[in-house]
Structures are given as C-alpha cells and as structure tokens.
Design a protein around this motif. Structure first.
Motif, PDB file in Angstrom:
ATOM      1  N   GLU A   1       2.283   4.848   2.995  1.00  0.00           N
ATOM      2  CA  GLU A   1       1.830   6.124   2.236  1.00  0.00           C
ATOM      3  C   GLU A   1       1.832   5.873   0.789  1.00  0.00           C
ATOM      4  N   TRP A   2       2.919   5.653   0.432  1.00  0.00           N
ATOM      5  CA  TRP A   2       3.432   5.249  -0.868  1.00  0.00           C
ATOM      6  C   TRP A   2       2.129   4.416  -1.651  1.00  0.00           C
ATOM      7  N   TRP A   3       2.273   3.228  -1.081  1.00  0.00           N
ATOM      8  CA  TRP A   3       1.249   1.997  -1.604  1.00  0.00           C
ATOM      9  C   TRP A   3      -0.110   2.530  -1.588  1.00  0.00           C
ATOM     10  N   ALA A   4      -0.582   3.443  -0.679  1.00  0.00           N
ATOM     11  CA  ALA A   4      -2.193   3.849  -0.628  1.00  0.00           C
ATOM     12  C   ALA A   4      -2.297   4.727  -1.872  1.00  0.00           C
ATOM     13  N   ARG A   5      -1.328   5.621  -2.251  1.00  0.00           N
ATOM     14  CA  ARG A   5      -1.627   6.507  -3.185  1.00  0.00           C
ATOM     15  C   ARG A   5      -1.369   5.778  -4.506  1.00  0.00           C
ATOM     16  N   GLU A   6      -0.599   4.828  -4.776  1.00  0.00           N
ATOM     17  CA  GLU A   6      -0.610   4.100  -6.009  1.00  0.00           C
ATOM     18  C   GLU A   6      -1.818   3.384  -6.199  1.00  0.00           C
TER      19      GLU A   6
END
Length: 561
Positions: free
Chosen positions: A459-464
């Motif tokens: 989820e974090w990687w997708a947002r960045e």
C-alpha cells in the motif's frame, strides 16, 4: 580382462591374486565441498582421502561407501502418488564438517499432478521448517491417469533414493540412490545421475556456452549486486534446468528452494545440489520436446508478462546524465541522426541526492521533456531503488514508511536494520576524488529497506509511486513515466550487512557457505544481515536468510500493479 605377465610362476607352488575394486573417477562424489579440504577433515567425516597422483600435495575427499545413512519404511504407492518415511541410522556420521547431525526422520511425498508433471518433496514432518511462499499453478488434486502418465517413479531403499523413468523409453531422468543424500538444519544435499551430458539452465551467472560444462564445475546461486562475470553469481536466482536425453527427448527440473545454494556438475554425468535451509521440493516436467518443457514449466510458475508493444523497441539508457538539458539534446541528436529510438530512461541522476520519489532541481524540466517525448510517440522510464534514507528531516516516503511499519528490522525488535546504498546525507558536499569506501563512510545516508512481503508495504509503495506520477502538491512536477526500472533489489548494500555490522554469526557465516564470490566474507557481503526479520502477508515471520533470493521477486508484482 586383466592380462598379468612376467610373474615367473613355478609349477607346484600355490599363488593367490588379490585386488581392490577402485572407483572410477566419474563415480566419485565430493564428501568435503567446503573450503580447505584435508586428509584429516575428510577422515573425520568418515570419508576417504585420495592424493593427487601428480604429487601436487592436493587431494580429493570422496564417500567411502554407497550408503547415505537413510533407509525407507512405510512406502505406500497409490494412483495419485507415493508416501514414505525416511530414517537416519548412522548416529556417528556428520553430514558436513561443522553442521549438526542429520535429521533422524523425514517424510517423502510424491504427487502425480498431471500426466507430464510430478512433484516430490522431502521434509521434516516432526518440526516445521521454512518453505518457499511462492504459489505455483498445480491442480488441487492430481489429474494424471495410470494409462497416460509419461513417467514411472520408484522409491529405492537402503540407501534411500528416488528413480524417475520416462515410460516410453525406460530412460532414467532422475536417479538419486547415491551416498551424498543428507538433510540437516543448515546443510541439505542431494545428487542425481543424469541421462546425458546435455544440461541447460541454472543462474544467474555468466557462462561460456549455453550447455553446462560437466567437468567438475560448481556454481553458486545467491542474489548479489554483482555485474556479470565468470562464476560470479549475479542479480538473479534460477534453480531450474532442462536436460536432454540421448534420444533427444527433453525434461525439466525445478528445485523450489530460495536459500543460498550451489550446484556441482560432474562427468558421470551427475549433479549435486547443496542448499543451506528450507526443504527439498522438486517439480519435474516431462516434455517430451524442449518447447513443451518450456511451456509446461511456465504453466507451473506463471507465464511471462506480455510486454507492451513499445517495449520491444530501441531503448537508450545510461548512468550520469548531468541535467534534463543533456537528455533533451540527446533526444534531438538521435532524431537528427535518424537512429531508431523508442524509449529513453533516467537513472538515479534525476533524483535529489538519489532519494526515491524526489526531483533534482537540475532536472526541473524533466516533466515537460517527458510530455514532449510522448508527443513524438516515444516512451520514458524512470529508475526506482528500494533503499529509503532515514537521515532526512522532511522526507514523506520515510515518515509514511515508519507509520506503515514497512521496513526490515532486527528480529523481535522495533529497530530498523540500516544499510547504506545510494542516498547521500543532507547538507554535505561530496568529494568525488576520494576512494569509494571513504565516500560511503562519509557521505552515504543510513538506508532502510522495505519488506515487500507485507501488505502495508504494498500500500505504501503504491502511494509513493502514484504521487510521482500525479504530484498532489504541484502538478507541474508530475513525471508521467511509462515504465519503472526497479534496481538494486538483490537487495544491495554498500556496507556488508548493516552500518554497525551483523549480530548473528551463524546465519551470516553458516556451517556451509556455498561457492560464491567472496565466500570467506559470508552471506551478508554486499547485502543485508541474514537475521533481518520479514513478515509474510499472513503475518508469519521469516528470516532474510531464507527469503533473500525472493526480494526482487516480491518487489516486482506490487510495482507492476
């Protein structure tokens, strides 16, 4: 026939002739694959030391008996497979110089998944061990039929072995009834005879030809930030081979094991696997043509992603662009020269101090340049590294990573393992004339590595990534890339293990270190400490020791999505 002459035997006298049956050099299997073998070490393992006849002082440690110490009981053959129990019965024999005693009871399971594909698995049923968390495409229940199966399987007893034959020809494509088989906590070894010298596969390493050289060569497999070189294990890990039989039939063998390993080829022909963890989980596909082997293998592991049409075009990339004007000029020069040209890249130069998800002021014109490139029908690819700097006062990627708990930590703590990779410290002037080690020590930031198995990391990687493409704070800084180049995900580190070193000697310098570049430097050489703790999507903890070779694999799917 042995013809013995010149003995001058006398009539009336009695004579006896004694001889010792030697072992053909091609039938010898290495009993001491570690560093610095010696006669003393060899005999401590219960093996036989043979001096080099050339008088070099070197020698070879080989098994003294065909027995591997394991016997078989409770063998059950069914229409869908085989089960058996393996028992170790030589309590004085150690499997390897510094390793623990072999596990005393093991379980064998053979599953006839389809008419052209089977699996055999050897594991410790009394104690749970790490198994590769990569899903394969196998039927929920075996679909083969007795009449149509391309193979027959036999379990051999004392010593234990497995034999797989191609039914149509009787050719043995796997035959492991050999003295090498052993299974300890941190050293697992199995050998098989091969039907021919024609063997292809295993990687990632540079070779001199497509066919493997069977003349006593050993190749290590453990992902490293290592450019291609002879016998230097490189970025990838592929424990699969295709074998041809003498009549031209083909088969493929996958060992589903993600631990560090090596494979020895010998002219018997035979090969020996040595891995330092997990279990033995083999998948065999029967082809019978090379094309069908590839089709059956990719059906098992998943087909390659269909690339977009433009990705088949001419692509240009290098490290070291000074600014966006240099790339813009390059684009115009390429067009003016009439050189076919479909895709342009930007390496870490476009980032501010090599920080992921940032834009260097020298590349302020890159968003507009990418848009211009698109108008010409071309595409643009950006690089992203996994390492995230922890030395910043205002770096959303790191702060949000902390909040989401995405970084690899020391086991059973809340402390991140810090490596050093590309990001520079803030407010420093890098002196590029200094040697590399000094630059790393003085200028590189502490870098945290995301654990891409975690749902929170995905989820974090997708947002960045999304905020690079569509900058929520300043739309003019949005980089409308067409693809991402994910690099340094062995994972790489410019310090060995961690900034202040590793804490678990046994995991970083296990009893057996496979044949790798810088073997004496241990497993943490150029990468993260092996005791790093990661978490699978179901929340179960795993050691980096076990999943190191899956790091890039785990990063790929979330990035593609």
């Amino acid at each position: 026939v042995a013809l013995v002459q010149g003995l001058r035997l006398e009539l009336g006298q009695s004579y006896s002739l004694r001889w010792t049956l030697g072992t053909s050099v091609n039938e010898k299997y290495n009993c001491h694959p570690g560093v610095n073998p010696s006669k003393e070490k060899c005999e401590q393992l219960g093996c036989v030391w043979t001096e080099d006849p050339s008088g070099s002082g070197e020698g070879y440690c080989q098994y003294s008996s065909p027995d591997n110490g394991y016997s078989v009981a409770d063998v059950k053959y069914t229409s869908s497979g085989i089960t058996a129990n393996l028992t170790f019965n030589q309590s004085n024999l150690k499997a390897y110089e510094k390793s623990t005693l072999p596990i005393s009871t093991l379980r064998l399971e053979v599953k006839y998944h389809t008419d052209h594909m089977l699996q055999f698995k050897i594991y410790d049923y009394a104690n749970e061990r790490y198994e590769v968390p990569v899903p394969l495409n196998v039927p929920t229940s075996p679909e083969s039929t007795v009449e149509k199966r391309l193979y027959d399987v036999t379990v051999q007893s004392k010593p234990f072995g497995i034999q797989i034959r191609r039914r149509s020809t009787g050719t043995a494509i796997w035959d492991s009834q050999l003295p090498t088989f052993t299974f300890t906590d941190m050293f697992i070894q199995i050998s098989t005879r091969l039907p021919s010298q024609y063997l292809y596969g295993f990687g990632e390493a540079e070779h001199t030809m497509f066919r493997r050289d069977m003349n006593w060569h050993t190749w290590g497999m453990f992902n490293r930030d290592q450019p291609p070189g002879y016998k230097l294990n490189s970025y990838g890990f592929q424990p699969f081979y295709m074998g041809l039989e003498e009549d031209g039939h083909a088969h493929g063998v996958l060992l589903l094991n993600s631990n560090a390993m090596d494979v020895t080829f010998q002219p018997t022909p035979a090969l020996t696997y040595r891995t330092i963890g997990g279990i033995l989980d083999f998948y065999v596909v029967l082809g019978p043509t090379p094309e069908l082997v590839v089709q059956e293998y990719t059906a098992l592991i998943g087909r390659p992603v269909m690339p977009p049409y433009w990705a088949l075009g001419f692509q240009l990339c290098r490290y070291g662009y000074e600014n966006d004007m240099e790339i813009a000029k390059l684009v115009e020069d390429m067009k003016r020269a009439g050189i076919p040209y479909d895709v342009q890249y930007a390496d870490i130069d476009y980032m501010e101090r090599q920080l992921d998800f940032t834009l260097n002021p020298r590349f302020a014109g890159l968003p507009a340049l990418i848009n211009n490139i698109h108008r010409d029908g071309m595409r643009f690819i950006l690089i992203l590294d996994p390492a995230i700097s922890g030395n910043e006062t205002d770096y959303p990627a790191f702060q949000r990573g902390l909040e989401k708990d995405v970084f690899i930590k020391w086991p059973d703590t809340d402390d991140i393992i810090y490596a050093k990779v590309w990001p520079d410290l803030p407010n420093v002037e890098v002196n590029g004339t200094l040697d590399w080690e000094t630059q790393v020590k003085l200028y590189r930031a502490h870098a945290a590595l995301p654990d891409f198995f975690r749902n929170s990391t995905i989820e974090w990687w997708a947002r960045e990534i999304t905020e690079v493409y569509s900058n929520p704070h300043n739309a003019s800084k949005s980089l409308k890339f067409d693809g991402l180049w994910i690099d340094m995900n062995e994972p790489a580190s410019f310090v060995h293990g961690a900034v202040d070193g590793c804490r678990n000697q046994e995991l970083n310098f296990p009893p057996y270190v496979p044949h790798l570049d810088a073997r004496s430097a241990g497993l943490s050489y150029k990468t993260l400490c092996m005791e790093g703790q990661q978490f699978l999507p179901d929340g179960s903890a795993v050691r980096h020791y076990d999943v190191h070779n899956l790091y890039g694999w785990a990063q790929t799917k979330p990035t593609l999505e």
